[in-house]
Design a protein around this motif. Structure first.
Motif, mmCIF file in Angstrom:
data_model
loop_
_atom_site.group_PDB
_atom_site.id
_atom_site.type_symbol
_atom_site.label_atom_id
_atom_site.label_comp_id
_atom_site.label_asym_id
_atom_site.label_seq_id
_atom_site.Cartn_x
_atom_site.Cartn_y
_atom_site.Cartn_z
ATOM 1 N N ASP A 194 -51.543 37.198 -32.449
ATOM 2 C CA ASP A 194 -50.149 37.093 -32.888
ATOM 3 C C ASP A 194 -49.181 37.851 -31.984
ATOM 4 O OD1 ASP A 194 -50.862 35.545 -35.066
ATOM 5 O OD2 ASP A 194 -51.165 37.292 -36.366
ATOM 6 N N GLU A 195 -49.553 39.094 -31.613
ATOM 7 C CA GLU A 195 -48.658 39.909 -30.797
ATOM 8 C C GLU A 195 -49.416 40.592 -29.671
ATOM 9 O OE1 GLU A 195 -45.613 42.495 -32.432
ATOM 10 O OE2 GLU A 195 -45.902 41.548 -34.402
ATOM 11 N N PHE A 196 -48.904 40.449 -28.465
ATOM 12 C CA PHE A 196 -49.471 41.083 -27.270
ATOM 13 C C PHE A 196 -48.358 41.886 -26.621
ATOM 14 C CE2 PHE A 196 -50.249 41.404 -22.762
ATOM 15 C CZ PHE A 196 -51.630 41.495 -22.603
ATOM 16 N N ARG A 197 -48.507 43.208 -26.548
ATOM 17 C CA ARG A 197 -47.443 44.049 -26.006
ATOM 18 C C ARG A 197 -47.973 44.880 -24.843
ATOM 19 N NH1 ARG A 197 -45.395 45.847 -31.184
ATOM 20 N NH2 ARG A 197 -46.887 47.540 -31.046
ATOM 21 N N TYR A 198 -47.364 44.686 -23.684
ATOM 22 C CA TYR A 198 -47.758 45.435 -22.488
ATOM 23 C C TYR A 198 -46.933 46.710 -22.367
ATOM 24 C CZ TYR A 198 -48.068 46.918 -17.665
ATOM 25 O OH TYR A 198 -48.232 47.698 -16.538
ATOM 26 N N ILE A 199 -47.621 47.849 -22.252
ATOM 27 C CA ILE A 199 -46.962 49.145 -22.058
ATOM 28 C C ILE A 199 -46.950 49.432 -20.560
ATOM 29 C CG2 ILE A 199 -47.046 51.620 -22.574
ATOM 30 C CD1 ILE A 199 -48.601 50.873 -25.146
ATOM 31 N N GLU A 200 -45.778 49.593 -19.996
ATOM 32 C CA GLU A 200 -45.622 49.759 -18.554
ATOM 33 C C GLU A 200 -46.388 50.963 -18.012
ATOM 34 O OE1 GLU A 200 -41.459 50.121 -17.805
ATOM 35 O OE2 GLU A 200 -41.101 47.956 -17.919
ATOM 36 N N CYS A 201 -46.612 50.965 -16.683
ATOM 37 C CA CYS A 201 -47.238 52.104 -16.005
ATOM 38 C C CYS A 201 -46.318 53.318 -16.062
ATOM 39 C CB CYS A 201 -47.518 51.747 -14.552
ATOM 40 S SG CYS A 201 -48.801 50.503 -14.336
ATOM 41 N N LEU A 202 -46.834 54.460 -15.649
ATOM 42 C CA LEU A 202 -46.044 55.684 -15.681
ATOM 43 C C LEU A 202 -44.876 55.633 -14.689
ATOM 44 C CD1 LEU A 202 -48.886 58.352 -16.016
ATOM 45 C CD2 LEU A 202 -47.304 57.575 -17.792
ATOM 46 N N LYS A 207 -51.742 37.914 -21.561
ATOM 47 C CA LYS A 207 -50.960 37.618 -22.768
ATOM 48 C C LYS A 207 -51.204 36.178 -23.211
ATOM 49 C CE LYS A 207 -46.236 37.453 -24.583
ATOM 50 N NZ LYS A 207 -44.804 37.703 -24.316
ATOM 51 N N GLU A 208 -51.152 35.263 -22.260
ATOM 52 C CA GLU A 208 -51.381 33.844 -22.562
ATOM 53 C C GLU A 208 -52.770 33.616 -23.136
ATOM 54 O OE1 GLU A 208 -51.405 29.625 -20.105
ATOM 55 O OE2 GLU A 208 -50.225 31.282 -19.303
ATOM 56 N N SER A 209 -53.779 34.276 -22.534
ATOM 57 C CA SER A 209 -55.167 34.136 -23.012
ATOM 58 C C SER A 209 -55.317 34.637 -24.442
ATOM 59 C CB SER A 209 -56.125 34.922 -22.101
ATOM 60 O OG SER A 209 -56.116 34.398 -20.799
ATOM 61 N N PHE A 210 -54.705 35.789 -24.735
ATOM 62 C CA PHE A 210 -54.803 36.394 -26.067
ATOM 63 C C PHE A 210 -54.128 35.514 -27.116
ATOM 64 C CE2 PHE A 210 -53.070 39.332 -29.331
ATOM 65 C CZ PHE A 210 -54.271 39.842 -29.814
ATOM 66 N N LEU A 211 -52.928 35.043 -26.827
ATOM 67 C CA LEU A 211 -52.192 34.210 -27.788
ATOM 68 C C LEU A 211 -52.870 32.855 -27.984
ATOM 69 C CD1 LEU A 211 -48.488 34.997 -26.742
ATOM 70 C CD2 LEU A 211 -49.822 36.018 -28.608
ATOM 71 N N ASP A 212 -53.407 32.294 -26.897
ATOM 72 C CA ASP A 212 -54.122 31.011 -26.990
ATOM 73 C C ASP A 212 -55.386 31.135 -27.840
ATOM 74 O OD1 ASP A 212 -52.232 29.756 -25.469
ATOM 75 O OD2 ASP A 212 -53.434 29.651 -23.635
ATOM 76 N N ALA A 213 -55.967 32.350 -27.847
ATOM 77 C CA ALA A 213 -57.194 32.586 -28.620
ATOM 78 C C ALA A 213 -56.901 32.874 -30.093
ATOM 79 C CB ALA A 213 -57.980 33.738 -28.011
ATOM 80 N N GLY A 214 -55.614 32.885 -30.459
ATOM 81 C CA GLY A 214 -55.262 33.094 -31.862
ATOM 82 C C GLY A 214 -54.587 34.406 -32.176
ATOM 83 N N THR A 235 -62.507 40.265 -23.200
ATOM 84 C CA THR A 235 -62.293 41.161 -24.342
ATOM 85 C C THR A 235 -61.117 40.677 -25.187
ATOM 86 O OG1 THR A 235 -63.167 43.059 -23.109
ATOM 87 C CG2 THR A 235 -61.762 43.555 -25.006
ATOM 88 N N LEU A 236 -60.022 40.336 -24.519
ATOM 89 C CA LEU A 236 -58.826 39.881 -25.232
ATOM 90 C C LEU A 236 -59.053 38.545 -25.933
ATOM 91 C CD1 LEU A 236 -56.174 40.857 -22.550
ATOM 92 C CD2 LEU A 236 -56.288 41.775 -24.873
ATOM 93 N N GLU A 237 -59.790 37.652 -25.281
ATOM 94 C CA GLU A 237 -60.054 36.328 -25.864
ATOM 95 C C GLU A 237 -60.899 36.433 -27.133
ATOM 96 O OE1 GLU A 237 -61.794 34.178 -22.620
ATOM 97 O OE2 GLU A 237 -59.920 34.213 -21.459
ATOM 98 N N ALA A 238 -61.751 37.473 -27.212
ATOM 99 C CA ALA A 238 -62.634 37.640 -28.377
ATOM 100 C C ALA A 238 -61.961 38.374 -29.538
ATOM 101 C CB ALA A 238 -63.897 38.390 -27.961
ATOM 102 N N MET A 239 -60.879 39.080 -29.260
ATOM 103 C CA MET A 239 -60.257 39.937 -30.281
ATOM 104 C C MET A 239 -59.770 39.199 -31.533
ATOM 105 S SD MET A 239 -58.082 42.908 -28.384
ATOM 106 C CE MET A 239 -58.901 44.344 -27.720
#
Length: 321
Positions: free
Chosen positions: A295-303, A286-293, A251-255
């Motif tokens: 710009d910004e990947f932000r992880y929101i921590e668990c509760l 994160k690496e997969s998303f950025l490698d696919a083009g 999903t992330l690679e296609a975005m």
């Protein structure tokens, strides 16, 4: 009327290796992957495969990954779970709270024994899995039953099976997202990544994907997001058979090619940050998303031990007392 039985709480999570070493990782994975709830393959086929091929290949790799996320106090899953137990005990005041893990230590037996040593006669079991699955929640039930099988004295047990649609859980998730957006700004899309299970399990009646869908829908409503702004996927697949789709990595690679260059991602099925969130999502994905083009990947921590999360747990438990 009889006297009210003294109640206590057993918080349960999956478990974690005792150390970020190959030896500790092997012991943990061996116990975890021997559970029929997790892998339902015939034992005479599975055991030689597990011990002869899977563990020798996976253990060194997994140990290195744990070393990357290990905290000063220990495994992230254990550290955050201990903080949750402490905060919940403070919140419930006179109700004892103990921690137990389905696999590894502290074991379910350790948690039960500690509660009964304090005179607890009624144990409220809270598996920290918001969405029910036979692979997680039911495995806790099996473990509790196994530990009590030889006990001369049985406590009363109240078992919380899920809280995927509980209003306070949804508000806690939404609160976490809003606070993140206030600090960092809002991305173009919020992806909710849930731990996957084999599709066959769902086909055979596991309600897990339905629960994940409902959580996502309720969160979208709470945050007032359209279907173009929020979606869901499944991570952590293992083996060759088909797991629940869509897959998080794909999903992330296609975005980016579809126009989404700035993504926020959260993991609503995980009550605490652990290897699957801190390494698989926050690093690999994160690496997969950025490698696919992207710009910004932000992880929101668990509760984790977020105040709203602890209040939600307390409310669930009070409903059983």
């Amino acid at each position: 009327m009889g006297l009210k039985k003294k109640a206590g709480v057993l918080l349960v999570n999956l478990g974690t290796p005792d150390a970020a070493t190959p030896k500790a990782v092997k012991a943990f994975l061996s116990e975890f992957l021997h559970d029929h709830r997790v892998v339902d393959m015939t034992r005479w086929l599975w055991c030689p495969l597990l011990h002869g091929i899977i563990l020798p290949i996976r253990v060194p790799k997994v140990a290195k990954l744990y070393q990357m996320v290990w905290m000063e106090e220990g495994s992230p899953l254990m550290v955050h779970s201990q903080r949750q137990a402490k905060q919940l005990a403070n919140h419930l005041v006179e109700v004892p709270v103990e921690l137990g893990m389905t696999y590894g230590s502290p074991s379910l037996k350790t948690g039960i024994d500690k509660l009964m040593e304090q005179g607890v006669e009624h144990i409220v079991v809270l598996p920290l899995y918001p969405q029910y699955s036979a692979t997680t929640t039911a495995a806790v039930f099996d473990g509790i039953a196994k530990q009590l099988k030889t006990s001369p004295l049985l406590p009363e047990i109240s078992f919380i099976t899920d809280y995927h649609s509980h209003p306070l859980y949804i508000k806690a998730l939404a609160g976490k997202v809003r606070r993140y957006w206030q600090e960092h700004g809002q991305g173009e899309y919020l992806l909710c990544s849930y731990h996957g299970i084999p599709k066959r399990f769902a086909d055979n009646g596991d309600v897990y994907p339905k629960h994940c869908e409902i959580t996502t829908q309720l969160l979208a409503k709470e945050l007032q997001l359209s279907s173009k702004q929020i979606g869901m996927s499944y991570q952590s697949r293992f083996g060759r058979e088909e797991w629940l789709t869509p897959y998080t990595d794909k999903t992330l690679e296609a975005m980016p090619s579809n126009g989404t260059k700035k993504v926020d991602i959260m993991t609503p099925a995980f009550s605490v940050d652990c290897l699957e969130t801190l390494e698989e999502i926050a690093e690999q994905c994160k690496e997969s998303f950025l490698d696919a083009g992207g710009d910004e990947f932000r992880y929101i921590e668990c509760l984790n031990d977020d105040k709203q999360h602890i209040e939600m747990m307390a409310e669930l438990i009070k409903g059983k007392l």
